[in-house]
Design an enzyme around this catalytic site. Structure first.
Site, PDB file in Angstrom:
ATOM      1  N   LYS A 110      -8.840  -7.909   4.630  1.00  0.00           N
ATOM      2  CA  LYS A 110      -8.136  -8.986   5.314  1.00  0.00           C
ATOM      3  C   LYS A 110      -9.032 -10.228   5.460  1.00  0.00           C
ATOM      4  O   LYS A 110      -8.539 -11.345   5.539  1.00  0.00           O
ATOM      5  CB  LYS A 110      -7.657  -8.527   6.687  1.00  0.00           C
ATOM      6  CG  LYS A 110      -6.748  -7.298   6.692  1.00  0.00           C
ATOM      7  CD  LYS A 110      -5.452  -7.533   5.953  1.00  0.00           C
ATOM      8  CE  LYS A 110      -4.395  -6.465   6.224  1.00  0.00           C
ATOM      9  NZ  LYS A 110      -4.722  -5.138   5.669  1.00  0.00           N
TER      10      LYS A 110
HETATM   11  C1  LIG Z   1      -3.921  -4.125   5.161  1.00  0.00           C
HETATM   12  C2  LIG Z   1      -4.595  -3.037   4.443  1.00  0.00           C
HETATM   13  C3  LIG Z   1      -3.997  -2.397   3.343  1.00  0.00           C
HETATM   14  C4  LIG Z   1      -2.616  -2.759   2.863  1.00  0.00           C
HETATM   15  O1  LIG Z   1      -2.544  -4.053   2.320  1.00  0.00           O
HETATM   16  P1  LIG Z   1      -1.140  -4.777   2.149  1.00  0.00           P
HETATM   17  O2  LIG Z   1      -1.466  -6.146   1.703  1.00  0.00           O
HETATM   18  O3  LIG Z   1      -0.498  -4.757   3.507  1.00  0.00           O
HETATM   19  O4  LIG Z   1      -0.358  -3.997   1.159  1.00  0.00           O
HETATM   20  C5  LIG Z   1      -4.722  -1.421   2.687  1.00  0.00           C
HETATM   21  N1  LIG Z   1      -5.955  -1.044   3.114  1.00  0.00           N
HETATM   22  C6  LIG Z   1      -6.544  -1.621   4.174  1.00  0.00           C
HETATM   23  C7  LIG Z   1      -7.890  -1.146   4.593  1.00  0.00           C
HETATM   24  C8  LIG Z   1      -5.900  -2.633   4.868  1.00  0.00           C
HETATM   25  O5  LIG Z   1      -6.498  -3.208   5.928  1.00  0.00           O
END
Ligand SMILES: *Cc1c(COP(=O)(O)O)cnc(C)c1O
Length: 502
Positions: free
Chosen positions: A114
């Site tokens: 993120k």
């Molecule tokens: C948010 C997240 C995901 C999923 O990503 P999306 O963009 O919502 O599909 C997968 N792994 C981790 C560690 C995340 O924080």
């Protein structure tokens, strides 16, 4: 001059917004998501790509989408985001292990992918607000399955002209994720646990956005809502960059030859990450299949295989909590693109989703879905993946990355045009230390199961794997908890009102 891109709603209507307006607004007024009027083509060659560092690449990719940002504005945002906050100079290292390549997107300040977008979003947003001559204070409203919350809090803490409210599912995040959020400093930050799951949090937030009365009151007090979730195009666009970066690194490391087609395997929840990969492919990057990896909440696996999206199934709490999602918001954007921009169709599908929890796409859309492969893993397979890779190579995966790794192995028999895959690695194993330790050393873990002091688990994992604990987690157990509000789903709006209108 590249073509000017504007943003329109997946559900139609006459709104046509500049990028900066779409970033401020977050979600379209008719409930749809903003999509670019067209997807720009890359205008550099793969040879040129090899010479770009991360910031240069970020500019080359993002400037195509953010048509109303000046070069200086965008470069400033990029410079402020991709700097020493990241542990490694290349921002996102590509690491080969166990016969595949992992794109490690977790070397930012909060240890999950993120950060790739949320380190830049506050700068894009404050720049956008200035461009629009708005003097409104922005209230960021965010639902999190664990990682967005902390990354957004970190990005927006003490940013003038903004405040941020994060809702997380009280029982649906790892202990470390929870502590990262509840210890957040900054006078403009609010963190609230809800008695419900991520889908409840996300629906609650969308309802607050759609509440016309509340936005009027908010506006009268000189504020407005915006979103840090991946429904905001300001989240999505920065994520396109690292697909190009991965390709470049894979060529440099001779994992592939320049010009080869490569697959990406993406651990998926809200479909934001993998959608960015889809955009990269549409821009002209030689991507073969986009492999959508799910945990036992495998709605997307079934959808990609059958064209039927059916949320009528139990919601499971898994060891990859950031992917515990049944309603993947960003899928709406993909539906729009693969229906050839048929917003009437999207309205109908979304109506069916809210009425019946279910929809089936058209035959045209089913054909277009073939750019994707869907697969899922059980909890046991996820554990096995972590254990095997660690025992055989010493490489440590977190639980989300392990879902992608296992799915990638399980689809090896399906014939695809590209031989190799790059696995998107989304979190540091330390963020899910207890479950990772349990996978590689169940005996030690079972002795420590009731250990409340997270630092002991981190230390154990570190000794076992001979990898250092990331600095930001070393003192986490000592930090005071500053946020302890818990609420029921039907109290979310009241709480938001109390915070923003006081
Ligand atoms: C948010 C997240 C995901 C999923 O990503 P999306 O963009 O919502 O599909 C997968 N792994 C981790 C560690 C995340 O924080």
């Amino acid at each position: 001059m590249s073509k000017k891109i504007k943003y329109i709603s997946t559900r139609g209507g006459n709104e046509s917004l500049e990028a900066s307006e779409a970033i401020i607004q977050g979600l379209s007024n008719n409930g749809g998501l903003f999509v670019p009027t067209s997807i720009p083509m890359m205008d550099f060659t793969l040879e040129e790509l090899l010479t770009f560092d991360y910031k240069k690449l970020a500019y080359e990719v993002m400037s195509k989408f953010l048509s109303d940002f000046s070069e200086t504005e965008l470069r400033n945002c990029i410079d402020k985001a991709y700097d020493k906050k990241f542990e490694t100079e290349e921002i996102a290292p590509l690491v080969q292990a166990a016969g595949v390549a992992f794109l490690e997107l977790y070397h930012g300040p909060t240890l999950a992918f993120k950060d790739m977008a949320l380190t830049i979003l506050p700068h894009l947003l404050t720049t956008a607000v200035k461009k629009q001559n708005s003097n409104k204070e922005i209230v960021i409203l965010t639902a999190t399955s664990g990682d967005t919350g902390k990354a957004a809090l970190d990005g927006f803490a003490n940013v003038p002209g903004t405040s941020i409210i994060v809702f997380y599912p009280k029982e649906g995040v790892s202990e470390i994720q929870k502590r990262q959020m509840t210890t957040q400093e900054g006078s403009n930050t609010h963190v609230i646990g809800i008695e419900g799951n991520f889908d409840d949090a996300q629906t609650g937030v969308k309802n607050i956005f759609a509440d016309i009365d509340l936005s009027k009151k908010l506006s009268d007090s000189g504020k407005m809502f915006s979103s840090a979730n991946s429904i905001n195009i300001g989240r999505l666009i920065p994520q396109i960059v690292y697909y190009f970066h991965a390709y470049k690194e894979a060529v440099k490391q001779k994992y592939i030859k320049n010009g080869d087609t490569v697959n990406f395997t993406v651990p998926t929840g809200n479909f934001g990450n993998i959608l960015a990969g889809y955009y990269a492919k549409q821009m002209g990057l030689p991507i073969g299949k986009l492999i959508c990896a799910s945990n036992e909440n495998n709605v997307l696996t079934d959808f990609i295989q059958t064209g039927i999206y059916n949320t009528n199934r139990p919601f499971k709490l898994t060891k990859s909590p950031s992917m515990d999602i049944l309603v993947s918001s960003n899928l709406e954007r993909l539906l729009y693109h693969i229906s050839n921009n048929d917003s009437a169709e999207i309205n109908e599908l979304m109506n069916n989703l809210s009425k019946f929890g279910l929809y089936e796409v058209t035959s045209l859309m089913k054909v277009n879905l073939h750019e994707f492969i869907g697969g899922y893993t059980t909890e046991e397979e996820t554990d096995k993946g972590i254990e095997n890779v660690f025992n055989e190579t010493g490489y440590v995966m977190d639980t989300h990355t392990a879902v992608a790794y296992s799915v990638n192995n399980s689809i090896q028999d399906i014939p695809v045009e590209a031989e190799k895959s790059i696995i998107i690695s989304t979190a540091s194993p330390y963020k899910f230390a207890a479950d990772v330790l349990n996978a590689i050393d169940p005996n030690t873990y079972s002795e420590m199961k009731n250990e409340k002091d997270i630092s002991k688990i981190l230390t154990e994992l570190s000794q076992k794997t001979k990898k250092e604990i990331p600095p930001s987690l070393r003192d986490l157990h000592k930090k005071p908890e500053l946020h302890n509000t818990i609420c029921r789903i039907n109290e979310m709006k009241k709480l938001v009102e109390a915070i923003v209108l006081d």
